[in-house]
Scaffold this motif. Structure first.
Motif, short mmCIF file in Angstrom:
data_model
loop_
_atom_site.label_atom_id
_atom_site.label_comp_id
_atom_site.label_asym_id
_atom_site.label_seq_id
_atom_site.Cartn_x
_atom_site.Cartn_y
_atom_site.Cartn_z
N PRO A 6 6.57 11.88 9.98
CA PRO A 6 6.46 10.53 10.54
C PRO A 6 6.48 9.49 9.43
O PRO A 6 6.14 9.79 8.29
N TYR A 44 5.34 6.45 7.07
CA TYR A 44 4.03 6.14 6.50
C TYR A 44 3.61 4.73 6.89
O TYR A 44 4.44 3.83 7.01
N GLN A 45 2.31 4.54 7.04
CA GLN A 45 1.79 3.19 7.31
C GLN A 45 2.07 2.28 6.14
O GLN A 45 2.42 1.12 6.31
N ARG A 46 1.88 2.81 4.93
CA ARG A 46 2.18 2.07 3.71
C ARG A 46 2.74 3.05 2.70
O ARG A 46 2.34 4.20 2.64
N HIS A 47 3.67 2.54 1.91
CA HIS A 47 4.33 3.36 0.90
C HIS A 47 4.24 2.61 -0.43
O HIS A 47 4.66 1.46 -0.53
N LEU A 105 -6.30 9.65 3.19
CA LEU A 105 -5.14 8.86 3.61
C LEU A 105 -3.81 9.58 3.39
O LEU A 105 -2.77 9.10 3.82
N LYS A 106 -3.87 10.72 2.73
CA LYS A 106 -2.65 11.49 2.47
C LYS A 106 -2.01 11.84 3.81
O LYS A 106 -2.68 12.28 4.73
N GLY A 107 -0.71 11.62 3.90
CA GLY A 107 0.01 11.85 5.15
C GLY A 107 0.23 10.57 5.93
O GLY A 107 1.22 10.43 6.64
N ARG A 108 -0.70 9.61 5.80
CA ARG A 108 -0.53 8.29 6.44
C ARG A 108 0.01 7.28 5.45
O ARG A 108 0.68 6.33 5.83
N MET A 109 -0.32 7.48 4.19
CA MET A 109 0.15 6.61 3.11
C MET A 109 0.63 7.50 1.99
O MET A 109 0.14 8.61 1.81
N ARG A 110 1.60 6.99 1.22
CA ARG A 110 2.20 7.82 0.17
C ARG A 110 2.42 7.00 -1.10
O ARG A 110 2.79 5.84 -1.03
#
Length: 113
Positions: free
Chosen positions: A3, A5-8, A46-51
């Protein structure tokens, strides 16, 4: 496919030859900054949601270590390992850019938007 990411977070890790007048982010601690972002994201779950990724040259050498956060397109300069916690807490988690680290052109965009 993973999916979105919310933020990259992209950290410039470009390396130029020693003595290059432009300098480079790698010689200013970019790899350590990137590792700190990865560790902080993992520590906070946050790993998986942000990278956090390494990036090639972001063409902002005089501001290195350069970091850009998407989807906002917020640019930070002169980032050091000790700044990572503030960026993660204030920007990535709370949505508030860390004003003291904004590049000049990013600062203008933040105040005009």
């Amino acid at each position: 496919m993973a999916p979105p990411y919310q933020r990259h977070v992209f950290v410039c890790t470009n390396r130029r030859p020693d003595g290059n007048p432009k300098g480079c982010c790698a010689s200013k601690g970019a790899e350590e900054v990137r590792a700190a972002f990865k560790a902080e994201l993992d520590k906070r779950g946050l790993k998986g949601r942000m990278r956090a990724n390494a990036a090639g040259c972001l063409d902002t050498c005089s501001f290195g270590v350069a970091v850009v956060v998407y989807p906002e397109g917020t640019w930070y300069g002169g980032v050091k390992v000790e700044d990572v916690k503030d960026i993660v807490e204030q920007h990535l988690m709370e949505g508030r850019p860390v004003e003291r680290l904004l590049m000049p052109f990013s600062r203008k965009a933040a105040t005009s938007g």
